[in-house]
Write a protein that holds these residues in place. Structure first.
Motif, short mmCIF file in Angstrom:
data_model
loop_
_atom_site.label_atom_id
_atom_site.label_comp_id
_atom_site.label_asym_id
_atom_site.label_seq_id
_atom_site.Cartn_x
_atom_site.Cartn_y
_atom_site.Cartn_z
N LYS A 1 14.56 14.05 44.69
CA LYS A 1 14.01 14.82 43.59
C LYS A 1 15.08 15.70 42.99
CE LYS A 1 9.88 16.25 44.04
NZ LYS A 1 8.65 16.98 44.45
N GLU A 2 15.95 16.26 43.84
CA GLU A 2 17.03 17.10 43.35
C GLU A 2 18.02 16.27 42.54
OE1 GLU A 2 18.28 18.65 47.05
OE2 GLU A 2 17.32 20.60 46.74
N PHE A 3 18.29 15.05 43.01
CA PHE A 3 19.18 14.16 42.25
C PHE A 3 18.61 13.91 40.86
CE2 PHE A 3 22.09 13.76 45.38
CZ PHE A 3 21.76 13.00 46.50
N LEU A 4 17.32 13.63 40.82
CA LEU A 4 16.68 13.35 39.55
C LEU A 4 16.72 14.56 38.64
CD1 LEU A 4 15.14 11.25 37.93
CD2 LEU A 4 13.01 12.11 38.95
N HIS A 5 16.54 15.75 39.23
CA HIS A 5 16.58 16.98 38.44
C HIS A 5 17.97 17.19 37.85
CE1 HIS A 5 15.86 21.10 37.19
NE2 HIS A 5 16.95 21.47 37.86
N PRO B 1 22.90 9.40 41.37
CA PRO B 1 24.07 9.58 40.52
C PRO B 1 25.33 9.71 41.34
CG PRO B 1 22.81 11.62 40.66
CD PRO B 1 22.02 10.59 41.38
N CYS B 2 26.43 9.18 40.82
CA CYS B 2 27.66 9.10 41.59
C CYS B 2 28.24 10.46 41.89
CB CYS B 2 28.69 8.25 40.85
SG CYS B 2 29.30 9.00 39.35
N ASP B 3 27.95 11.46 41.05
CA ASP B 3 28.58 12.74 41.30
C ASP B 3 27.96 13.49 42.48
OD1 ASP B 3 26.21 13.03 40.03
OD2 ASP B 3 26.89 14.50 38.55
N ASN B 4 26.84 12.91 43.05
CA ASN B 4 26.20 13.57 44.18
C ASN B 4 26.04 12.64 45.37
OD1 ASN B 4 25.59 16.21 43.00
ND2 ASN B 4 24.24 15.04 41.62
N LEU B 5 26.78 11.51 45.37
CA LEU B 5 26.62 10.55 46.45
C LEU B 5 27.03 11.12 47.79
CD1 LEU B 5 27.80 7.18 44.89
CD2 LEU B 5 25.52 7.75 45.72
N ASN B 6 28.00 12.02 47.82
CA ASN B 6 28.50 12.54 49.08
C ASN B 6 27.64 13.68 49.63
OD1 ASN B 6 30.68 10.80 49.04
ND2 ASN B 6 31.88 12.19 47.75
N SER C 1 23.65 17.09 30.15
CA SER C 1 23.88 16.74 28.74
C SER C 1 22.60 16.86 27.91
CB SER C 1 24.46 15.32 28.62
OG SER C 1 25.69 15.25 29.28
N ASN C 2 21.94 18.02 28.05
CA ASN C 2 20.73 18.30 27.28
C ASN C 2 19.60 17.34 27.61
OD1 ASN C 2 22.01 20.44 25.95
ND2 ASN C 2 22.89 19.00 24.45
N GLY C 3 19.67 16.78 28.78
CA GLY C 3 18.58 15.93 29.23
C GLY C 3 18.52 14.57 28.57
N SER C 4 19.57 14.13 27.91
CA SER C 4 19.53 12.86 27.16
C SER C 4 20.41 11.79 27.77
CB SER C 4 19.96 13.10 25.71
OG SER C 4 21.29 13.58 25.67
N ILE C 5 20.89 11.99 28.98
CA ILE C 5 21.79 11.02 29.61
C ILE C 5 20.99 9.80 30.06
CG2 ILE C 5 23.32 10.59 31.55
CD1 ILE C 5 24.14 13.46 31.47
N GLU C 6 21.51 8.62 29.80
CA GLU C 6 20.90 7.38 30.25
C GLU C 6 21.65 6.84 31.45
OE1 GLU C 6 20.77 4.65 27.08
OE2 GLU C 6 19.36 5.83 25.86
N HIS D 1 27.63 9.62 34.82
CA HIS D 1 26.46 8.90 34.34
C HIS D 1 26.17 7.66 35.19
CE1 HIS D 1 27.58 10.62 30.13
NE2 HIS D 1 27.23 11.56 30.98
N CYS D 2 27.07 7.31 36.07
CA CYS D 2 26.89 6.11 36.90
C CYS D 2 25.70 6.30 37.81
CB CYS D 2 28.16 5.85 37.71
SG CYS D 2 28.14 4.32 38.64
N TRP D 3 24.94 5.23 38.01
CA TRP D 3 23.68 5.35 38.73
C TRP D 3 23.43 4.09 39.55
CZ3 TRP D 3 20.71 9.65 38.86
CH2 TRP D 3 19.40 9.55 39.33
#
Length: 577
Positions: free
Chosen positions: A170-174, A158-163, A180-185, A151-153
């Motif tokens: 746009k892909e990151f945002l998607h 997002p941190c899980d795709n930094l590398n 998590s059902n689209g409800s992650i902040e 969830h880190c931003w």
């Protein structure tokens, strides 16, 4: 001739007694002033006051604030300083001026003991941040750390795709929106660093978890620093405050220059201080300004009513801003060193207050040899052990209970009212004015007399009742509600100091012989002498007087005056000159 030096004809060995060590005194006025400055200006000025000023009308908030400073803060500060200087006694024995209310001294000492346990936890946090700042890259500035979550931003990445540099924004945002059902902040890395690395916070006070040993070691280091700041009394404290009380202002000046030179600085200052006079009609604004103003000497101890206006500003908002600056590690190191200095001098002055009160209560036991130093070490170690519960995974919840109840505005207002009442209406405000004139050599403004007799007691009692009526259950970060047993523990902490006054008065009234009027006369008759720089004579003060009595200044014993005259020829300190 004393028995220590008398040679006995029967061959008896001379009796060897250990002389009492004289009470320490400030050598220079600058040391005293810096100590008062360091104690009264603390961490609350960094994170509490700016938030309250912004939230409660900006510049309009300063109007009731300065009124309360003049009516409550300054009179209370001067009262305690003058009383301590004149009697040369600690926080407990000084109330021998009115023995029936000696519970005031015991109660304020209890407050200081509780403050010493939890306030130093903030220093442990700051020390850990300081050590993490000694790197080329600030760990709270990115999501590439072991404690970060998906969830880190940072900068919308997002941190899980930094590398993965091949994916588009746009892909990151998607990816983020479908997690998590689209409800992650979004969660800023500075928040995750604070909650998951520093605190490792649990879900509630019922889950205390393990001790965070990095924080525990920082807490131990903080207590070691505190010990060596006060272990020799004012001799060591007077030297330390030259750095601890002045360095924060150097850093703040540098940050001020840096801030006002940034683009849009004037707009930000205008937005922050723009008066909103409609907020003055709200009772909450008056309450906050009164609480801060009337307790100016306790600014470092103002309670953190919620997570964000408290540690959140010092350990989230400021680090976030520093991370955006060039040479961020340098600024972070300076900032957290400033936080450490602000907290350290407030901490060791408060600890010194407890030590002095207890040592003056038992001088024949603790003022011999190295007993005082040993006692300080035992006290610091015991407080460290108790504080370990606040560096666990659930320690933040315990910390907030201590902060919200044990040294809250409610308890401090209670003692401020009784201090004014005792000095003005039982000991006698005119007599106290005479005491001050005896020290200064001139009379002070009658404004303080009016404050001690009427304005300050009225203000403190009004705010006390207002805060008691509007008191709300404690929450953490406005989302976690404490269980009832935890709230009960908090009220026990608050009452542990407040009940000292009525319980001690009741104890003295039931143990002194005579009729009720005779007991009252005995228990309200002072039994202290003026300050003789450690040379005391058992010369009682004059009888009781109240605000309506016009009485002359004290006339101490002739021997007392000779001792005092001889001492004033040396380079002694008089803080009121």
């Amino acid at each position: 001739m004393t028995r220590e030096v008398q040679k006995l004809s029967e061959g008896e060995e001379p009796i060897k007694t250990e002389a009492l060590i004289k009470r320490g005194y400030w050598r220079r006025s600058s040391e005293f002033v810096l100590s008062c400055l360091g104690y009264s200006v603390g961490l609350g000025n960094v994170w509490r006051f700016p938030y309250l000023c912004y939230r409660n009308g900006g510049g309009a908030f300063l109007v009731p604030y300065f009124i309360c400073i003049i009516v409550g803060g300054i009179p209370m500060f001067f009262l305690e300083i003058a009383l301590g200087q004149y009697t040369s006694q600690g926080g407990i024995t000084v109330w021998n001026i009115c023995p029936i209310f000696k519970g005031v001294g015991f109660g304020t000492t209890v407050i200081c003991c509780l403050c010493n346990i939890y306030y130093i936890i903030i220093l442990a946090w700051a020390l850990l941040y300081f050590f993490h700042s000694l790197n080329s890259h600030l760990p709270w500035a990115s999501c590439q750390n072991e404690w970060n979550t998906p969830h880190c931003w940072v900068h919308h990445v997002p941190c899980d795709n930094l590398n993965n540099t091949n994916q588009t924004s746009k892909e990151f945002l998607h990816v983020r929106n479908t997690s998590s059902n689209g409800s992650i902040e979004n969660v800023d890395p500075v928040i995750e660093f604070w909650e998951r690395k520093i605190l490792r916070i649990s879900s509630g006070i019922d889950e205390m978890g393990d001790v965070n040993w990095d924080l525990a070691l920082c807490l131990l280091l903080a207590w070691i620093l505190c010990y060596f700041c006060i272990w020799k009394g004012v001799k060591s404290t007077g030297k330390v405050v030259y750095f601890t009380a002045t360095f924060p202002y150097l850093v703040l000046s540098v940050l001020l220059i840096r801030g006002v030179t940034l683009p849009g600085a004037l707009d930000g200052i205008y937005f922050y201080l723009m008066p909103d006079f409609t907020r003055l009609a709200e009772g909450q604004v008056i309450f906050f300004s009164n609480t801060i103003g009337s307790l100016c000497k306790y600014l470092s101890e103002v309670n953190l009513s919620s997570f964000l206006p408290g540690p959140g500003l010092a350990f989230i908002a400021y680090p976030k801003a520093i991370a955006e600056m060039p040479l961020a590690p340098v600024w972070a190191t300076a900032f957290f060193l400033m936080i450490i200095m602000l907290g350290l001098d407030s901490q060791f002055v408060c600890v010194e207050g407890v030590i002095t009160a207890i040592v003056d209560l038992f001088p024949h036991v603790l003022r011999k040899g190295y007993r005082r130093e040993i006692f300080i070490a035992v006290y610091c170690f015991a407080a460290f052990l108790v504080g370990l519960c606040m560096v666990t995974e659930g320690g933040m919840y315990v910390f907030q209970i201590f902060d919200y109840y044990s040294a809250s505005g409610l308890t401090l207002l209670w003692f401020c009212f009784f201090e004014c009442f005792i000095i003005a209406w039982i000991y006698g405000v005119n007599r106290f004015y005479g005491n001050i004139k005896e020290m200064l050599g001139f009379s002070i403004s009658p404004w303080l007399q009016w404050c001690w007799c009427f304005f300050t007691p009225l203000m403190t009692s009004s705010i006390f009742l207002f805060s008691l009526i509007t008191c709300k259950p404690l929450t953490y970060n406005r989302s976690y509600h404490y269980p009832q047993w935890a709230i009960a523990v908090g009220w026990i902490l608050a009452l542990s100091s407040m009940l000292c006054i009525p319980l001690y008065s009741l104890y003295k009234l039931t143990t002194v012989c005579g009729s009720l009027s005779e007991r009252w006369k005995i228990l309200t008759s002072p039994s202290l002498t003026p300050n003789l720089q450690g040379l005391q004579e058992n010369v009682p003060l004059q009888s009781v007087a109240n605000c309506s009595d016009v009485i002359p200044p004290l006339s101490p014993h002739p021997q007392v005056m000779e001792e005092k005259k001889a001492l004033t020829q040396r380079d002694t300190f008089q803080p009121f000159v």
